[in-house]
Scaffold this motif. Structure first.
Motif, PDB file in Angstrom:
ATOM      1  N   VAL A  42      30.452 -38.605 -41.506  1.00 12.06           N
ATOM      2  CA  VAL A  42      29.023 -38.908 -41.384  1.00 12.06           C
ATOM      3  C   VAL A  42      28.219 -37.807 -42.051  1.00 12.06           C
ATOM      4  N   THR A  43      26.942 -38.087 -42.249  1.00 10.68           N
ATOM      5  CA  THR A  43      25.998 -37.113 -42.792  1.00 10.68           C
ATOM      6  C   THR A  43      24.802 -37.043 -41.858  1.00 10.68           C
ATOM      7  N   THR A  44      24.342 -35.832 -41.580  1.00 15.09           N
ATOM      8  CA  THR A  44      23.203 -35.678 -40.679  1.00 15.09           C
ATOM      9  C   THR A  44      21.914 -36.184 -41.319  1.00 15.09           C
ATOM     10  N   ASN A  45      21.031 -36.682 -40.472  1.00 13.91           N
ATOM     11  CA  ASN A  45      19.732 -37.194 -40.933  1.00 13.91           C
ATOM     12  C   ASN A  45      18.692 -36.071 -40.945  1.00 13.91           C
ATOM     13  N   ALA A  46      17.439 -36.394 -41.144  1.00 12.28           N
ATOM     14  CA  ALA A  46      16.367 -35.398 -41.251  1.00 12.28           C
ATOM     15  C   ALA A  46      16.216 -34.561 -39.988  1.00 12.28           C
ATOM     16  N   ASP A  47      16.665 -35.086 -38.854  1.00  8.93           N
ATOM     17  CA  ASP A  47      16.587 -34.366 -37.586  1.00  8.93           C
ATOM     18  C   ASP A  47      17.863 -33.567 -37.303  1.00  8.93           C
ATOM     19  N   GLY A  48      18.803 -33.538 -38.264  1.00 15.00           N
ATOM     20  CA  GLY A  48      20.053 -32.821 -38.074  1.00 15.00           C
ATOM     21  C   GLY A  48      21.032 -33.550 -37.166  1.00 15.00           C
ATOM     22  N   ARG A  49      20.770 -34.818 -36.902  1.00 11.94           N
ATOM     23  CA  ARG A  49      21.611 -35.634 -36.017  1.00 11.94           C
ATOM     24  C   ARG A  49      22.262 -36.749 -36.822  1.00 11.94           C
ATOM     25  N   THR A  50      23.187 -37.439 -36.202  1.00 11.08           N
ATOM     26  CA  THR A  50      23.750 -38.635 -36.825  1.00 11.08           C
ATOM     27  C   THR A  50      22.914 -39.829 -36.375  1.00 11.08           C
ATOM     28  N   ASP A  51      22.871 -40.850 -37.174  1.00  9.12           N
ATOM     29  CA  ASP A  51      22.026 -42.002 -36.872  1.00  9.12           C
ATOM     30  C   ASP A  51      22.479 -42.769 -35.635  1.00  9.12           C
ATOM     31  N   GLU A  52      23.743 -42.646 -35.291  1.00  9.56           N
ATOM     32  CA  GLU A  52      24.266 -43.292 -34.092  1.00  9.56           C
ATOM     33  C   GLU A  52      25.351 -42.399 -33.515  1.00  9.56           C
ATOM     34  N   PRO A  53      25.752 -42.617 -32.268  1.00 12.52           N
ATOM     35  CA  PRO A  53      26.819 -41.795 -31.687  1.00 12.52           C
ATOM     36  C   PRO A  53      28.081 -41.834 -32.546  1.00 12.52           C
ATOM     37  N   LEU A  54      28.811 -40.738 -32.534  1.00 10.03           N
ATOM     38  CA  LEU A  54      30.067 -40.674 -33.283  1.00 10.03           C
ATOM     39  C   LEU A  54      31.104 -41.606 -32.685  1.00 10.03           C
ATOM     40  N   LEU A  55      31.160 -41.651 -31.367  1.00 11.73           N
ATOM     41  CA  LEU A  55      32.044 -42.563 -30.645  1.00 11.73           C
ATOM     42  C   LEU A  55      31.284 -43.097 -29.435  1.00 11.73           C
ATOM     43  N   THR A  56      31.580 -44.317 -29.061  1.00 13.08           N
ATOM     44  CA  THR A  56      30.985 -44.903 -27.863  1.00 13.08           C
ATOM     45  C   THR A  56      32.095 -45.386 -26.939  1.00 13.08           C
ATOM     46  N   ASP A  57      31.684 -45.914 -25.800  1.00 14.65           N
ATOM     47  CA  ASP A  57      32.648 -46.318 -24.782  1.00 14.65           C
ATOM     48  C   ASP A  57      33.692 -47.305 -25.293  1.00 14.65           C
ATOM     49  N   LYS A  58      33.400 -48.020 -26.342  1.00 13.75           N
ATOM     50  CA  LYS A  58      34.371 -48.982 -26.886  1.00 13.75           C
ATOM     51  C   LYS A  58      35.584 -48.283 -27.512  1.00 13.75           C
ATOM     52  N   VAL A  59      35.376 -47.090 -28.081  1.00 13.08           N
ATOM     53  CA  VAL A  59      36.468 -46.389 -28.757  1.00 13.08           C
ATOM     54  C   VAL A  59      36.669 -44.952 -28.274  1.00 13.08           C
ATOM     55  N   LEU A  60      35.789 -44.463 -27.414  1.00 12.54           N
ATOM     56  CA  LEU A  60      35.932 -43.106 -26.885  1.00 12.54           C
ATOM     57  C   LEU A  60      37.056 -43.068 -25.863  1.00 12.54           C
ATOM     58  N   GLU A  61      38.005 -42.176 -26.088  1.00 16.18           N
ATOM     59  CA  GLU A  61      39.157 -42.052 -25.202  1.00 16.18           C
ATOM     60  C   GLU A  61      39.323 -40.605 -24.770  1.00 16.18           C
ATOM     61  N   THR A  62      39.962 -40.414 -23.630  1.00 16.28           N
ATOM     62  CA  THR A  62      40.337 -39.080 -23.195  1.00 16.28           C
ATOM     63  C   THR A  62      41.274 -38.496 -24.243  1.00 16.28           C
ATOM     64  N   GLY A  63      41.076 -37.229 -24.575  1.00 15.37           N
ATOM     65  CA  GLY A  63      41.946 -36.604 -25.559  1.00 15.37           C
ATOM     66  C   GLY A  63      41.284 -35.429 -26.243  1.00 15.37           C
ATOM     67  N   VAL A  64      41.919 -34.981 -27.304  1.00 17.48           N
ATOM     68  CA  VAL A  64      41.443 -33.836 -28.075  1.00 17.48           C
ATOM     69  C   VAL A  64      40.878 -34.343 -29.398  1.00 17.48           C
ATOM     70  N   TYR A  65      39.726 -33.795 -29.758  1.00 14.94           N
ATOM     71  CA  TYR A  65      39.033 -34.174 -30.986  1.00 14.94           C
ATOM     72  C   TYR A  65      38.646 -32.918 -31.754  1.00 14.94           C
ATOM     73  N   GLU A  66      38.324 -33.106 -33.009  1.00 15.34           N
ATOM     74  CA  GLU A  66      37.849 -32.001 -33.834  1.00 15.34           C
ATOM     75  C   GLU A  66      36.707 -32.487 -34.714  1.00 15.34           C
ATOM     76  N   LEU A  67      35.608 -31.770 -34.666  1.00 18.31           N
ATOM     77  CA  LEU A  67      34.499 -31.977 -35.595  1.00 18.31           C
ATOM     78  C   LEU A  67      34.593 -30.882 -36.649  1.00 18.31           C
ATOM     79  N   VAL A  68      34.494 -31.263 -37.918  1.00 12.08           N
ATOM     80  CA  VAL A  68      34.513 -30.292 -39.004  1.00 12.08           C
ATOM     81  C   VAL A  68      33.185 -30.401 -39.745  1.00 12.08           C
ATOM     82  N   PHE A  69      32.423 -29.318 -39.687  1.00  3.40           N
ATOM     83  CA  PHE A  69      31.089 -29.258 -40.274  1.00  3.40           C
ATOM     84  C   PHE A  69      31.172 -28.551 -41.628  1.00  3.40           C
ATOM     85  N   GLU A  70      30.622 -29.167 -42.659  1.00  2.00           N
ATOM     86  CA  GLU A  70      30.657 -28.619 -44.022  1.00  2.00           C
ATOM     87  C   GLU A  70      29.451 -27.702 -44.239  1.00  2.00           C
ATOM     88  N   VAL A  71      29.432 -26.569 -43.527  1.00  2.00           N
ATOM     89  CA  VAL A  71      28.285 -25.672 -43.582  1.00  2.00           C
ATOM     90  C   VAL A  71      28.170 -24.972 -44.936  1.00  2.00           C
TER      91      VAL A  71
END
Length: 120
Positions: A41-70
Protein backbone atom coordinates in the motif's frame (compact mmCIF):
# COMPACT_ATOMS: atom_id res chain seq x y z
CA UNK A 1 -16.07 -5.32 17.95
CA UNK A 2 -14.60 -6.21 14.59
CA UNK A 3 -10.90 -6.85 14.40
CA UNK A 4 -8.73 -4.79 12.10
CA UNK A 5 -5.14 -3.75 11.50
CA UNK A 6 -4.33 -0.12 10.68
CA UNK A 7 -1.23 2.05 10.47
CA UNK A 8 -0.14 5.59 9.82
CA UNK A 9 3.21 7.31 9.38
CA UNK A 10 4.32 10.67 10.73
CA UNK A 11 7.39 12.46 9.33
CA UNK A 12 8.91 13.89 12.52
CA UNK A 13 11.76 15.61 10.64
CA UNK A 14 9.34 17.82 8.73
CA UNK A 15 6.42 17.83 11.16
CA UNK A 16 3.86 16.35 8.77
CA UNK A 17 2.14 13.13 7.73
CA UNK A 18 4.35 10.95 5.52
CA UNK A 19 2.28 11.03 2.32
CA UNK A 20 3.27 8.67 -0.49
CA UNK A 21 5.27 6.16 1.58
CA UNK A 22 5.17 2.55 0.39
CA UNK A 23 4.41 -0.10 3.02
CA UNK A 24 4.36 -3.86 2.61
CA UNK A 25 2.48 -6.18 4.95
CA UNK A 26 3.76 -9.72 5.52
CA UNK A 27 2.45 -12.74 7.37
CA UNK A 28 5.31 -14.44 9.25
CA UNK A 29 5.68 -18.16 9.93
CA UNK A 30 8.21 -18.15 12.77
CA UNK A 31 8.58 -21.94 12.87
CA UNK A 32 9.41 -22.22 9.18
CA UNK A 33 11.37 -18.95 9.14
CA UNK A 34 9.37 -17.68 6.17
CA UNK A 35 7.03 -14.84 5.40
CA UNK A 36 4.32 -14.28 2.79
CA UNK A 37 3.46 -10.94 1.21
CA UNK A 38 -0.15 -9.99 1.95
CA UNK A 39 -0.30 -6.54 0.35
CA UNK A 40 1.52 -3.41 -0.70
CA UNK A 41 0.00 0.00 0.00
CA UNK A 42 0.92 3.67 -0.22
CA UNK A 43 0.05 6.24 2.41
CA UNK A 44 -2.40 9.02 1.55
CA UNK A 45 -2.10 12.76 2.28
CA UNK A 46 -2.84 12.09 5.96
CA UNK A 47 -0.04 9.49 6.20
CA UNK A 48 -2.63 6.71 6.52
CA UNK A 49 -3.86 3.95 4.25
CA UNK A 50 -7.22 4.48 2.59
CA UNK A 51 -8.65 1.40 4.28
CA UNK A 52 -7.54 -1.00 7.02
CA UNK A 53 -4.67 -3.30 6.09
CA UNK A 54 -6.62 -6.30 7.37
CA UNK A 55 -10.17 -6.67 8.64
CA UNK A 56 -12.06 -9.33 10.55
CA UNK A 57 -12.59 -11.31 7.34
CA UNK A 58 -8.86 -12.01 6.95
CA UNK A 59 -7.26 -10.88 10.22
CA UNK A 60 -5.93 -13.89 12.10
CA UNK A 61 -3.99 -14.47 15.29
CA UNK A 62 -0.31 -14.65 14.43
CA UNK A 63 2.86 -12.75 13.65
CA UNK A 64 2.98 -10.00 11.04
CA UNK A 65 5.56 -7.59 9.70
CA UNK A 66 5.08 -4.11 8.30
CA UNK A 67 7.98 -2.84 6.19
CA UNK A 68 8.07 0.92 5.72
CA UNK A 69 10.11 2.34 2.81
CA UNK A 70 11.37 5.37 4.74
CA UNK A 71 14.58 5.74 2.72
CA UNK A 72 12.77 6.24 -0.57
CA UNK A 73 10.31 8.64 1.08
CA UNK A 74 13.04 10.85 2.60
CA UNK A 75 15.25 10.64 -0.51
CA UNK A 76 12.37 12.09 -2.53
CA UNK A 77 11.98 14.93 -0.01
CA UNK A 78 15.71 15.66 0.24
CA UNK A 79 17.94 14.24 -2.54
CA UNK A 80 21.03 15.63 -0.76
CA UNK A 81 20.80 13.12 2.10
CA UNK A 82 24.15 11.34 2.55
CA UNK A 83 24.58 7.94 0.90
CA UNK A 84 24.14 5.28 1.96
CA UNK A 85 21.03 6.35 3.82
CA UNK A 86 21.10 5.75 7.56
CA UNK A 87 17.59 4.26 7.42
CA UNK A 88 16.27 2.60 4.30
CA UNK A 89 13.57 0.11 5.20
CA UNK A 90 12.06 -0.10 8.67
CA UNK A 91 10.61 -3.53 9.49
CA UNK A 92 8.20 -3.80 12.43
CA UNK A 93 7.43 -7.35 13.48
CA UNK A 94 4.53 -7.73 15.90
CA UNK A 95 2.03 -10.28 17.12
CA UNK A 96 -1.75 -10.27 17.02
CA UNK A 97 -3.10 -12.23 19.96
CA UNK A 98 -6.79 -11.29 19.59
CA UNK A 99 -8.05 -11.07 16.02
CA UNK A 100 -11.31 -9.58 17.26
CA UNK A 101 -9.77 -6.26 18.34
CA UNK A 102 -8.23 -3.23 16.65
CA UNK A 103 -4.45 -3.22 16.30
CA UNK A 104 -3.04 0.15 15.24
CA UNK A 105 0.70 0.20 14.49
CA UNK A 106 1.92 3.74 13.76
CA UNK A 107 5.43 4.77 12.76
CA UNK A 108 7.02 8.09 13.72
CA UNK A 109 10.16 8.56 11.65
CA UNK A 110 12.91 10.82 10.39
CA UNK A 111 15.92 10.00 8.20
CA UNK A 112 17.81 9.11 11.41
CA UNK A 113 15.32 7.57 13.84
CA UNK A 114 11.96 5.92 14.33
CA UNK A 115 9.59 4.80 17.06
CA UNK A 116 6.37 2.89 17.24
CA UNK A 117 3.72 1.81 19.73
CA UNK A 118 0.41 0.00 19.83
CA UNK A 119 -2.06 2.77 19.20
CA UNK A 120 -5.82 2.88 19.32
Amino acid sequence: MSGKLTTHVLDTANGCPAAGMTITLWSVDCEAGTRALLKTVTTNADGRTDEPLLTDKVLETGVYELVFEVGHYFQNKDPSLPQPLFLDTVPLRFGIADAGTHYHVPLLTSPWSYSTYRGS
